[in-house]
Design a protein around this motif. Structure first.
Motif, PDB file in Angstrom:
ATOM      1  N   ARG A   1       0.827  -1.208   0.000  1.00  0.00           N
ATOM      2  CA  ARG A   1       0.000   0.000   0.000  1.00  0.00           C
ATOM      3  C   ARG A   1       0.865   1.264   0.000  1.00  0.00           C
ATOM      4  O   ARG A   1       0.561   2.242  -0.671  1.00  0.00           O
ATOM      5  CB  ARG A   1      -0.922  -0.022   1.225  1.00  0.00           C
ATOM      6  CG  ARG A   1      -2.029   1.008   1.168  1.00  0.00           C
ATOM      7  CD  ARG A   1      -3.063   0.723   2.243  1.00  0.00           C
ATOM      8  NE  ARG A   1      -3.728  -0.555   2.016  1.00  0.00           N
ATOM      9  CZ  ARG A   1      -4.357  -1.245   2.958  1.00  0.00           C
ATOM     10  NH1 ARG A   1      -4.397  -0.796   4.197  1.00  0.00           N
ATOM     11  NH2 ARG A   1      -4.940  -2.393   2.674  1.00  0.00           N
ATOM     12  N   ASN A   2       1.949   1.244   0.806  1.00  0.00           N
ATOM     13  CA  ASN A   2       2.863   2.387   0.877  1.00  0.00           C
ATOM     14  C   ASN A   2       4.279   1.896   0.597  1.00  0.00           C
ATOM     15  O   ASN A   2       4.833   1.132   1.396  1.00  0.00           O
ATOM     16  CB  ASN A   2       2.809   3.043   2.260  1.00  0.00           C
ATOM     17  CG  ASN A   2       1.412   3.508   2.617  1.00  0.00           C
ATOM     18  OD1 ASN A   2       0.906   4.447   2.027  1.00  0.00           O
ATOM     19  ND2 ASN A   2       0.794   2.849   3.577  1.00  0.00           N
ATOM     20  N   VAL A   3       4.868   2.317  -0.508  1.00  0.00           N
ATOM     21  CA  VAL A   3       6.153   1.774  -0.948  1.00  0.00           C
ATOM     22  C   VAL A   3       7.199   2.880  -1.040  1.00  0.00           C
ATOM     23  O   VAL A   3       7.006   3.877  -1.740  1.00  0.00           O
ATOM     24  CB  VAL A   3       6.011   1.079  -2.325  1.00  0.00           C
ATOM     25  CG1 VAL A   3       7.372   0.594  -2.806  1.00  0.00           C
ATOM     26  CG2 VAL A   3       5.027  -0.077  -2.243  1.00  0.00           C
TER      27      VAL A   3
ATOM     28  N   PRO B   1      -2.088  -2.718  -5.761  1.00  0.00           N
ATOM     29  CA  PRO B   1      -2.781  -2.119  -4.603  1.00  0.00           C
ATOM     30  C   PRO B   1      -2.093  -0.869  -4.055  1.00  0.00           C
ATOM     31  O   PRO B   1      -2.572  -0.278  -3.083  1.00  0.00           O
ATOM     32  CB  PRO B   1      -2.745  -3.245  -3.561  1.00  0.00           C
ATOM     33  CG  PRO B   1      -1.530  -4.029  -3.891  1.00  0.00           C
ATOM     34  CD  PRO B   1      -1.353  -3.937  -5.378  1.00  0.00           C
ATOM     35  N   CYS B   2      -0.970  -0.458  -4.670  1.00  0.00           N
ATOM     36  CA  CYS B   2      -0.176   0.641  -4.110  1.00  0.00           C
ATOM     37  C   CYS B   2      -0.940   1.970  -4.140  1.00  0.00           C
ATOM     38  O   CYS B   2      -1.481   2.374  -5.167  1.00  0.00           O
ATOM     39  CB  CYS B   2       1.132   0.768  -4.881  1.00  0.00           C
ATOM     40  SG  CYS B   2       2.213   2.053  -4.228  1.00  0.00           S
ATOM     41  N   GLU B   3      -0.935   2.677  -2.995  1.00  0.00           N
ATOM     42  CA  GLU B   3      -1.578   3.983  -2.891  1.00  0.00           C
ATOM     43  C   GLU B   3      -0.561   5.111  -2.713  1.00  0.00           C
ATOM     44  O   GLU B   3      -0.881   6.275  -2.916  1.00  0.00           O
ATOM     45  CB  GLU B   3      -2.554   3.990  -1.713  1.00  0.00           C
ATOM     46  CG  GLU B   3      -3.710   3.006  -1.877  1.00  0.00           C
ATOM     47  CD  GLU B   3      -4.606   2.956  -0.654  1.00  0.00           C
ATOM     48  OE1 GLU B   3      -4.325   3.706   0.319  1.00  0.00           O
ATOM     49  OE2 GLU B   3      -5.567   2.162  -0.647  1.00  0.00           O
ATOM     50  N   SER B   4       0.680   4.747  -2.308  1.00  0.00           N
ATOM     51  CA  SER B   4       1.696   5.763  -2.068  1.00  0.00           C
ATOM     52  C   SER B   4       3.058   5.284  -2.546  1.00  0.00           C
ATOM     53  O   SER B   4       3.522   4.214  -2.146  1.00  0.00           O
ATOM     54  CB  SER B   4       1.759   6.085  -0.563  1.00  0.00           C
ATOM     55  OG  SER B   4       2.845   6.932  -0.268  1.00  0.00           O
ATOM     56  N   LEU B   5       3.703   6.074  -3.420  1.00  0.00           N
ATOM     57  CA  LEU B   5       5.042   5.767  -3.906  1.00  0.00           C
ATOM     58  C   LEU B   5       6.002   6.875  -3.481  1.00  0.00           C
ATOM     59  O   LEU B   5       5.721   8.068  -3.678  1.00  0.00           O
ATOM     60  CB  LEU B   5       5.063   5.658  -5.433  1.00  0.00           C
ATOM     61  CG  LEU B   5       4.743   4.304  -6.077  1.00  0.00           C
ATOM     62  CD1 LEU B   5       4.827   4.412  -7.590  1.00  0.00           C
ATOM     63  CD2 LEU B   5       5.671   3.211  -5.564  1.00  0.00           C
ATOM     64  N   ASP B   6       7.134   6.479  -2.902  1.00  0.00           N
ATOM     65  CA  ASP B   6       8.117   7.444  -2.417  1.00  0.00           C
ATOM     66  C   ASP B   6       9.408   7.311  -3.235  1.00  0.00           C
ATOM     67  O   ASP B   6      10.147   6.333  -3.096  1.00  0.00           O
ATOM     68  CB  ASP B   6       8.390   7.186  -0.933  1.00  0.00           C
ATOM     69  CG  ASP B   6       9.228   8.289  -0.295  1.00  0.00           C
ATOM     70  OD1 ASP B   6       9.824   9.088  -1.042  1.00  0.00           O
ATOM     71  OD2 ASP B   6       9.282   8.347   0.943  1.00  0.00           O
TER      72      ASP B   6
ATOM     73  N   ALA C   1       2.128   0.925 -13.380  1.00  0.00           N
ATOM     74  CA  ALA C   1       1.728  -0.317 -12.696  1.00  0.00           C
ATOM     75  C   ALA C   1       0.954  -0.041 -11.411  1.00  0.00           C
ATOM     76  O   ALA C   1       0.579  -0.983 -10.694  1.00  0.00           O
ATOM     77  CB  ALA C   1       2.966  -1.149 -12.377  1.00  0.00           C
ATOM     78  N   SER C   2       0.700   1.257 -11.110  1.00  0.00           N
ATOM     79  CA  SER C   2       0.039   1.632  -9.847  1.00  0.00           C
ATOM     80  C   SER C   2      -1.233   2.427 -10.121  1.00  0.00           C
ATOM     81  O   SER C   2      -1.284   3.646  -9.888  1.00  0.00           O
ATOM     82  CB  SER C   2       0.999   2.465  -8.986  1.00  0.00           C
ATOM     83  OG  SER C   2       2.267   1.867  -8.891  1.00  0.00           O
ATOM     84  N   PRO C   3      -2.298   1.779 -10.595  1.00  0.00           N
ATOM     85  CA  PRO C   3      -3.514   2.515 -10.979  1.00  0.00           C
ATOM     86  C   PRO C   3      -4.262   3.140  -9.805  1.00  0.00           C
ATOM     87  O   PRO C   3      -5.088   4.023 -10.002  1.00  0.00           O
ATOM     88  CB  PRO C   3      -4.370   1.436 -11.666  1.00  0.00           C
ATOM     89  CG  PRO C   3      -3.902   0.141 -11.068  1.00  0.00           C
ATOM     90  CD  PRO C   3      -2.441   0.324 -10.832  1.00  0.00           C
TER      91      PRO C   3
END
Length: 421
Positions: free
Chosen positions: A49-51, A71-76, A93-95
Protein backbone atom coordinates in the motif's frame (compact mmCIF):
# COMPACT_ATOMS: atom_id res chain seq x y z
CA UNK A 1 11.01 -23.86 21.61
CA UNK A 2 9.29 -25.49 18.62
CA UNK A 3 5.86 -24.72 20.16
CA UNK A 4 6.72 -21.02 20.60
CA UNK A 5 8.02 -20.84 17.02
CA UNK A 6 4.81 -22.42 15.69
CA UNK A 7 2.61 -20.01 17.63
CA UNK A 8 4.65 -17.09 16.28
CA UNK A 9 4.31 -18.29 12.70
CA UNK A 10 0.55 -18.59 13.21
CA UNK A 11 0.20 -14.81 13.28
CA UNK A 12 -2.25 -13.38 10.72
CA UNK A 13 -0.85 -12.65 7.25
CA UNK A 14 -1.53 -8.92 7.62
CA UNK A 15 0.56 -8.82 10.80
CA UNK A 16 3.53 -10.36 8.97
CA UNK A 17 3.03 -7.93 6.10
CA UNK A 18 3.25 -5.07 8.59
CA UNK A 19 6.47 -6.53 10.03
CA UNK A 20 7.97 -6.93 6.55
CA UNK A 21 7.34 -3.25 5.82
CA UNK A 22 10.21 -2.37 8.20
CA UNK A 23 12.70 -4.39 6.14
CA UNK A 24 14.70 -2.73 3.36
CA UNK A 25 12.66 -2.82 0.17
CA UNK A 26 15.22 -4.68 -1.95
CA UNK A 27 15.64 -7.37 0.71
CA UNK A 28 11.96 -8.15 1.04
CA UNK A 29 11.77 -10.60 -1.92
CA UNK A 30 14.07 -13.05 -0.12
CA UNK A 31 11.39 -13.43 2.57
CA UNK A 32 9.32 -15.42 0.08
CA UNK A 33 11.85 -18.25 0.34
CA UNK A 34 11.33 -18.77 4.08
CA UNK A 35 7.92 -20.43 4.01
CA UNK A 36 4.56 -20.61 2.28
CA UNK A 37 3.08 -18.21 4.84
CA UNK A 38 5.84 -15.66 4.24
CA UNK A 39 5.30 -15.93 0.50
CA UNK A 40 1.60 -15.23 1.04
CA UNK A 41 2.37 -12.30 3.35
CA UNK A 42 4.75 -10.84 0.76
CA UNK A 43 1.86 -10.68 -1.69
CA UNK A 44 -0.48 -9.04 0.83
CA UNK A 45 -1.95 -5.69 -0.37
CA UNK A 46 -1.07 -4.24 3.05
CA UNK A 47 2.66 -4.54 2.32
CA UNK A 48 2.30 -2.82 -1.05
CA UNK A 49 0.00 0.00 0.00
CA UNK A 50 2.86 2.39 0.88
CA UNK A 51 6.15 1.77 -0.95
CA UNK A 52 9.45 3.60 -0.41
CA UNK A 53 11.56 2.86 -3.47
CA UNK A 54 15.35 2.35 -3.45
CA UNK A 55 17.57 5.02 -4.99
CA UNK A 56 18.25 2.97 -8.12
CA UNK A 57 16.63 -0.14 -9.64
CA UNK A 58 17.71 -2.47 -12.43
CA UNK A 59 15.38 -3.23 -15.34
CA UNK A 60 14.65 -6.70 -13.93
CA UNK A 61 13.89 -5.31 -10.48
CA UNK A 62 11.52 -2.72 -11.94
CA UNK A 63 9.64 -5.42 -13.82
CA UNK A 64 9.49 -7.67 -10.75
CA UNK A 65 8.14 -4.97 -8.41
CA UNK A 66 5.78 -3.69 -11.08
CA UNK A 67 3.90 -7.00 -10.83
CA UNK A 68 2.99 -6.24 -7.19
CA UNK A 69 2.10 -2.53 -7.33
CA UNK A 70 -1.59 -2.81 -8.22
CA UNK A 71 -2.78 -2.12 -4.60
CA UNK A 72 -0.18 0.64 -4.11
CA UNK A 73 -1.58 3.98 -2.89
CA UNK A 74 1.70 5.76 -2.07
CA UNK A 75 5.04 5.77 -3.91
CA UNK A 76 8.12 7.44 -2.42
CA UNK A 77 10.88 8.32 -4.92
CA UNK A 78 12.76 10.39 -2.33
CA UNK A 79 16.42 10.99 -3.36
CA UNK A 80 15.91 8.58 -6.27
CA UNK A 81 18.34 8.60 -9.19
CA UNK A 82 16.49 5.97 -11.23
CA UNK A 83 15.77 6.55 -14.91
CA UNK A 84 12.59 8.24 -16.11
CA UNK A 85 11.71 5.07 -18.04
CA UNK A 86 11.80 2.97 -14.83
CA UNK A 87 9.76 5.57 -12.92
CA UNK A 88 7.07 5.71 -15.59
CA UNK A 89 6.82 1.90 -15.64
CA UNK A 90 6.27 1.84 -11.88
CA UNK A 91 3.67 4.61 -12.09
CA UNK A 92 1.81 2.81 -14.89
CA UNK A 93 1.73 -0.32 -12.70
CA UNK A 94 0.04 1.63 -9.85
CA UNK A 95 -3.51 2.52 -10.98
CA UNK A 96 -4.69 3.20 -7.41
CA UNK A 97 -1.93 5.69 -6.66
CA UNK A 98 -2.97 8.66 -4.50
CA UNK A 99 0.28 9.98 -3.06
CA UNK A 100 3.74 10.57 -4.61
CA UNK A 101 6.94 11.97 -3.10
CA UNK A 102 9.67 13.23 -5.43
CA UNK A 103 11.53 15.03 -2.63
CA UNK A 104 15.20 15.75 -3.40
CA UNK A 105 15.11 13.45 -6.44
CA UNK A 106 16.71 13.94 -9.84
CA UNK A 107 13.39 12.76 -11.29
CA UNK A 108 11.62 15.78 -9.85
CA UNK A 109 14.32 18.17 -11.04
CA UNK A 110 14.60 16.89 -14.62
CA UNK A 111 11.38 15.10 -15.55
CA UNK A 112 8.52 16.65 -13.56
CA UNK A 113 6.45 17.43 -16.66
CA UNK A 114 6.58 13.81 -17.89
CA UNK A 115 5.83 12.42 -14.43
CA UNK A 116 2.88 14.73 -13.82
CA UNK A 117 1.18 13.34 -16.92
CA UNK A 118 0.63 10.21 -14.77
CA UNK A 119 -0.62 12.20 -11.77
CA UNK A 120 -4.18 12.95 -12.88
CA UNK A 121 -5.70 11.16 -9.87
CA UNK A 122 -3.20 11.79 -7.11
CA UNK A 123 -4.26 13.86 -4.10
CA UNK A 124 -0.85 14.37 -2.43
CA UNK A 125 2.45 15.51 -3.99
CA UNK A 126 5.77 16.21 -2.24
CA UNK A 127 8.36 18.23 -4.18
CA UNK A 128 10.60 19.18 -1.22
CA UNK A 129 14.14 20.18 -2.07
CA UNK A 130 13.54 20.62 -5.81
CA UNK A 131 14.98 24.12 -6.05
CA UNK A 132 12.80 25.46 -8.85
CA UNK A 133 10.14 22.92 -9.89
CA UNK A 134 8.14 23.38 -13.10
CA UNK A 135 4.90 24.41 -11.45
CA UNK A 136 3.03 24.60 -14.75
CA UNK A 137 3.19 20.78 -14.87
CA UNK A 138 1.18 20.59 -11.65
CA UNK A 139 -1.43 23.05 -12.92
CA UNK A 140 -1.76 21.19 -16.20
CA UNK A 141 -2.19 17.65 -14.86
CA UNK A 142 -2.89 17.56 -11.10
CA UNK A 143 -6.49 18.72 -10.91
CA UNK A 144 -7.34 16.33 -8.07
CA UNK A 145 -4.52 17.61 -5.85
CA UNK A 146 -5.42 18.30 -2.21
CA UNK A 147 -2.03 18.31 -0.45
CA UNK A 148 1.14 19.94 -1.83
CA UNK A 149 4.61 20.23 -0.27
CA UNK A 150 7.05 22.77 -1.75
CA UNK A 151 9.35 22.89 1.29
CA UNK A 152 12.83 24.24 0.40
CA UNK A 153 11.99 24.93 -3.25
CA UNK A 154 13.96 28.04 -2.38
CA UNK A 155 14.53 29.47 -5.86
CA UNK A 156 10.83 30.04 -6.46
CA UNK A 157 9.95 33.72 -6.91
CA UNK A 158 6.77 35.71 -7.48
CA UNK A 159 7.05 35.53 -11.27
CA UNK A 160 6.84 31.72 -11.14
CA UNK A 161 4.53 31.30 -8.16
CA UNK A 162 1.83 33.85 -9.03
CA UNK A 163 0.73 32.16 -12.32
CA UNK A 164 0.79 28.83 -10.50
CA UNK A 165 -1.31 30.12 -7.59
CA UNK A 166 -3.76 31.69 -10.05
CA UNK A 167 -4.47 28.40 -11.82
CA UNK A 168 -4.02 25.78 -9.12
CA UNK A 169 -7.02 23.64 -8.23
CA UNK A 170 -9.31 25.29 -5.67
CA UNK A 171 -9.68 21.90 -3.97
CA UNK A 172 -6.28 22.28 -2.30
CA UNK A 173 -6.54 21.58 1.46
CA UNK A 174 -2.94 21.89 2.61
CA UNK A 175 0.21 23.53 1.28
CA UNK A 176 3.73 23.63 2.72
CA UNK A 177 5.76 26.66 1.59
CA UNK A 178 8.42 26.49 4.30
CA UNK A 179 11.68 28.32 3.48
CA UNK A 180 10.38 30.00 0.29
CA UNK A 181 11.98 33.31 1.23
CA UNK A 182 11.69 35.02 -2.17
CA UNK A 183 7.88 35.05 -2.24
CA UNK A 184 6.27 38.41 -1.61
CA UNK A 185 2.96 40.25 -1.47
CA UNK A 186 1.89 39.24 -5.01
CA UNK A 187 2.22 35.53 -4.20
CA UNK A 188 0.34 35.75 -0.90
CA UNK A 189 -2.43 37.83 -2.47
CA UNK A 190 -2.94 35.39 -5.35
CA UNK A 191 -2.83 32.36 -3.06
CA UNK A 192 -5.58 33.95 -0.98
CA UNK A 193 -7.65 34.61 -4.11
CA UNK A 194 -7.53 30.99 -5.27
CA UNK A 195 -7.21 28.78 -2.18
CA UNK A 196 -10.11 29.25 0.22
CA UNK A 197 -10.52 25.70 1.54
CA UNK A 198 -7.16 25.30 3.26
CA UNK A 199 -7.06 23.40 6.54
CA UNK A 200 -3.23 23.27 6.87
CA UNK A 201 -0.71 25.98 5.98
CA UNK A 202 3.05 26.01 6.65
CA UNK A 203 4.72 29.39 6.07
CA UNK A 204 7.70 28.84 8.37
CA UNK A 205 10.82 30.83 7.41
CA UNK A 206 8.98 32.95 4.86
CA UNK A 207 8.76 36.73 4.54
CA UNK A 208 5.17 37.77 5.16
CA UNK A 209 3.59 40.91 6.64
CA UNK A 210 0.74 41.14 9.13
CA UNK A 211 -1.52 42.47 6.39
CA UNK A 212 -0.80 39.64 3.94
CA UNK A 213 -1.21 37.01 6.65
CA UNK A 214 -4.47 38.59 7.78
CA UNK A 215 -5.86 38.32 4.23
CA UNK A 216 -4.63 34.76 3.68
CA UNK A 217 -5.96 33.51 7.01
CA UNK A 218 -9.16 35.53 6.67
CA UNK A 219 -10.27 33.69 3.52
CA UNK A 220 -9.44 30.31 5.11
CA UNK A 221 -11.43 30.32 8.37
CA UNK A 222 -11.33 26.51 8.60
CA UNK A 223 -7.58 26.33 9.16
CA UNK A 224 -6.74 23.76 11.83
CA UNK A 225 -2.96 23.70 11.33
CA UNK A 226 -0.83 26.83 10.99
CA UNK A 227 2.99 26.93 11.16
CA UNK A 228 4.73 30.30 11.24
CA UNK A 229 8.09 29.51 12.88
CA UNK A 230 10.74 32.18 12.12
CA UNK A 231 8.25 34.26 10.08
CA UNK A 232 9.02 37.96 9.65
CA UNK A 233 8.13 40.80 9.59
CA UNK A 234 4.91 39.26 10.95
CA UNK A 235 4.63 40.32 14.60
CA UNK A 236 0.93 40.63 15.48
CA UNK A 237 -1.30 37.73 16.45
CA UNK A 238 -4.32 39.87 15.64
CA UNK A 239 -3.75 38.68 12.05
CA UNK A 240 -4.73 35.20 13.23
CA UNK A 241 -7.99 36.11 14.98
CA UNK A 242 -10.20 34.62 12.25
CA UNK A 243 -8.85 31.10 12.65
CA UNK A 244 -8.10 30.98 16.40
CA UNK A 245 -11.27 29.10 17.32
CA UNK A 246 -10.51 26.15 15.00
CA UNK A 247 -6.74 25.79 15.38
CA UNK A 248 -5.43 22.42 16.57
CA UNK A 249 -1.75 22.85 15.65
CA UNK A 250 0.00 26.22 15.96
CA UNK A 251 3.74 26.97 15.61
CA UNK A 252 4.88 30.50 16.48
CA UNK A 253 8.46 29.77 17.58
CA UNK A 254 11.06 32.50 17.14
CA UNK A 255 8.54 35.07 15.88
CA UNK A 256 8.33 38.49 17.51
CA UNK A 257 4.64 38.53 18.29
CA UNK A 258 2.97 40.64 20.96
CA UNK A 259 -0.08 40.16 23.21
CA UNK A 260 0.30 36.39 23.05
CA UNK A 261 -1.54 35.41 26.30
CA UNK A 262 -4.69 37.23 25.20
CA UNK A 263 -4.65 35.42 21.85
CA UNK A 264 -4.05 32.00 23.41
CA UNK A 265 -7.17 32.41 25.52
CA UNK A 266 -9.17 32.25 22.27
CA UNK A 267 -7.60 28.97 21.09
CA UNK A 268 -9.90 26.37 22.62
CA UNK A 269 -8.98 23.26 20.63
CA UNK A 270 -5.19 23.31 20.44
CA UNK A 271 -3.54 19.88 20.52
CA UNK A 272 0.00 21.03 19.66
CA UNK A 273 1.75 24.37 20.06
CA UNK A 274 5.32 25.60 19.54
CA UNK A 275 6.27 28.70 21.52
CA UNK A 276 10.08 28.62 21.17
CA UNK A 277 11.56 31.75 22.82
CA UNK A 278 8.08 33.30 23.22
CA UNK A 279 6.74 31.21 26.10
CA UNK A 280 6.18 32.71 29.54
CA UNK A 281 4.35 31.58 32.67
CA UNK A 282 1.45 33.82 31.63
CA UNK A 283 1.31 32.17 28.18
CA UNK A 284 1.19 28.70 29.72
CA UNK A 285 -1.53 29.75 32.15
CA UNK A 286 -3.66 31.27 29.36
CA UNK A 287 -3.09 28.23 27.18
CA UNK A 288 -4.05 25.68 29.82
CA UNK A 289 -7.08 27.72 30.83
CA UNK A 290 -8.49 27.67 27.29
CA UNK A 291 -7.14 24.51 25.59
CA UNK A 292 -8.33 21.44 27.47
CA UNK A 293 -7.12 19.15 24.65
CA UNK A 294 -3.41 20.09 24.68
CA UNK A 295 -1.06 17.12 24.18
CA UNK A 296 2.21 18.55 22.77
CA UNK A 297 3.94 21.67 24.08
CA UNK A 298 7.32 23.04 22.92
CA UNK A 299 8.88 25.67 25.21
CA UNK A 300 12.44 25.38 23.86
CA UNK A 301 14.63 28.39 24.73
CA UNK A 302 11.88 30.03 26.81
CA UNK A 303 14.30 31.51 29.34
CA UNK A 304 11.56 33.27 31.33
CA UNK A 305 9.50 30.12 32.02
CA UNK A 306 9.70 29.16 35.71
CA UNK A 307 8.47 26.40 38.00
CA UNK A 308 5.11 28.18 38.11
CA UNK A 309 4.38 27.05 34.54
CA UNK A 310 5.13 23.42 35.46
CA UNK A 311 2.89 23.77 38.53
CA UNK A 312 0.05 24.73 36.21
CA UNK A 313 0.79 21.91 33.76
CA UNK A 314 0.95 19.30 36.52
CA UNK A 315 -2.27 20.53 38.06
CA UNK A 316 -4.45 21.00 34.96
CA UNK A 317 -2.90 19.37 31.87
CA UNK A 318 -2.99 15.62 32.50
CA UNK A 319 -3.21 14.56 28.84
CA UNK A 320 0.09 16.03 27.67
CA UNK A 321 2.41 13.41 26.14
CA UNK A 322 5.25 15.53 24.69
CA UNK A 323 7.03 18.39 26.45
CA UNK A 324 10.18 20.24 25.33
CA UNK A 325 11.86 22.32 28.04
CA UNK A 326 15.35 22.64 26.49
CA UNK A 327 16.90 25.98 27.43
CA UNK A 328 14.40 26.78 30.21
CA UNK A 329 17.15 27.91 32.59
CA UNK A 330 14.88 28.75 35.53
CA UNK A 331 13.30 25.29 35.91
CA UNK A 332 14.30 23.49 39.13
CA UNK A 333 13.60 20.16 40.83
CA UNK A 334 10.48 21.69 42.37
CA UNK A 335 9.02 22.32 38.92
CA UNK A 336 9.75 18.76 37.76
CA UNK A 337 8.14 17.39 40.93
CA UNK A 338 5.00 19.47 40.32
CA UNK A 339 4.93 18.43 36.66
CA UNK A 340 5.10 14.72 37.46
CA UNK A 341 2.22 14.96 39.93
CA UNK A 342 -0.29 15.13 37.09
CA UNK A 343 1.49 14.64 33.75
CA UNK A 344 2.05 10.91 34.10
CA UNK A 345 1.27 10.13 30.43
CA UNK A 346 4.42 11.76 29.08
CA UNK A 347 6.03 9.88 26.19
CA UNK A 348 8.77 12.36 25.25
CA UNK A 349 10.56 14.83 27.51
CA UNK A 350 13.45 17.17 26.62
CA UNK A 351 15.41 18.50 29.62
CA UNK A 352 18.55 19.54 27.71
CA UNK A 353 20.30 22.70 28.94
CA UNK A 354 18.18 22.92 32.12
CA UNK A 355 21.06 23.60 34.53
CA UNK A 356 19.19 23.77 37.85
CA UNK A 357 17.77 20.24 37.92
CA UNK A 358 19.54 17.41 39.75
CA UNK A 359 19.40 13.64 39.99
CA UNK A 360 16.33 14.07 42.19
CA UNK A 361 14.35 15.09 39.11
CA UNK A 362 15.44 11.99 37.18
CA UNK A 363 14.46 9.73 40.08
CA UNK A 364 11.09 11.47 40.29
CA UNK A 365 10.51 11.02 36.54
CA UNK A 366 11.44 7.34 36.73
CA UNK A 367 8.96 6.87 39.58
CA UNK A 368 6.00 8.87 38.25
CA UNK A 369 6.30 8.67 34.43
CA UNK A 370 6.93 5.03 33.50
CA UNK A 371 5.60 5.44 29.94
CA UNK A 372 8.29 7.85 28.70
CA UNK A 373 9.85 6.50 25.52
CA UNK A 374 12.39 9.22 24.73
CA UNK A 375 14.18 11.62 27.06
CA UNK A 376 17.05 14.07 26.69
CA UNK A 377 18.92 14.81 29.92
CA UNK A 378 20.32 18.17 31.03
CA UNK A 379 23.72 18.97 29.55
CA UNK A 380 25.52 19.71 32.85
CA UNK A 381 24.12 16.85 34.95
CA UNK A 382 26.35 14.19 36.51
CA UNK A 383 24.03 11.18 36.35
CA UNK A 384 24.41 8.93 39.38
CA UNK A 385 24.38 5.13 39.31
CA UNK A 386 21.11 5.20 41.29
CA UNK A 387 19.46 7.34 38.59
CA UNK A 388 20.90 5.24 35.83
CA UNK A 389 19.50 2.08 37.41
CA UNK A 390 16.06 3.68 37.90
CA UNK A 391 15.93 4.88 34.29
CA UNK A 392 17.04 1.47 33.05
CA UNK A 393 13.92 -0.08 34.58
CA UNK A 394 11.66 2.09 32.42
CA UNK A 395 10.36 1.15 28.98
CA UNK A 396 12.34 3.93 27.30
CA UNK A 397 13.60 3.43 23.77
CA UNK A 398 16.19 6.22 23.91
CA UNK A 399 17.87 8.22 26.69
CA UNK A 400 20.20 10.92 25.40
CA UNK A 401 23.11 11.78 27.70
CA UNK A 402 25.08 13.26 24.81
CA UNK A 403 26.46 16.33 26.56
CA UNK A 404 26.40 15.20 30.17
CA UNK A 405 29.90 15.51 31.67
CA UNK A 406 29.73 12.01 33.13
CA UNK A 407 27.47 9.08 33.90
CA UNK A 408 28.37 7.24 37.10
CA UNK A 409 27.85 3.47 37.18
CA UNK A 410 29.03 1.61 40.29
CA UNK A 411 31.08 4.64 41.26
CA UNK A 412 32.92 4.81 37.93
CA UNK A 413 32.59 7.58 35.36
CA UNK A 414 31.82 6.44 31.80
CA UNK A 415 31.35 8.24 28.50
CA UNK A 416 27.77 7.75 27.38
CA UNK A 417 26.10 9.44 24.41
CA UNK A 418 22.82 7.80 23.43
CA UNK A 419 21.49 4.65 25.01
CA UNK A 420 18.88 2.80 22.95
CA UNK A 421 17.05 -0.43 23.51
Amino acid sequence: SHHQMSSTLDLPIDVWASVFSFILFLRQPSLRLVSKDFRQAYGSPLLWRNVKLPLTMSEGTVKFFGQHLFPCESLDFRYSTMSIKAALELLDASPRLQSVSLAHSLLGKRHLLELCSRFTNIVSLNLSGIESPKLEAIVQHCQSLQHLVLFSCWKLKDEQFVPFAKNITPHLQSINLRSLQFLGHASWFQLGQTCRNLTALDLSKTVITNQDLDVLVGVNPNLTELKLTWCAPFDSVSALENCAKNLKILHLGYCRVKDLPEFLEKCHFLVEINLNVLGTDECVEALIHSAQTLMRLDLTDCSSVTDRALDILGDRCHEIDRLDLRGCHLITDHGIQALTEGCIRLLKLDLGDVPLITNASLLRIAERCPNIRRMLVSDNLNVSSECFAALAQMSMVTINFQRCPQVLIQGRSIQCNIISR
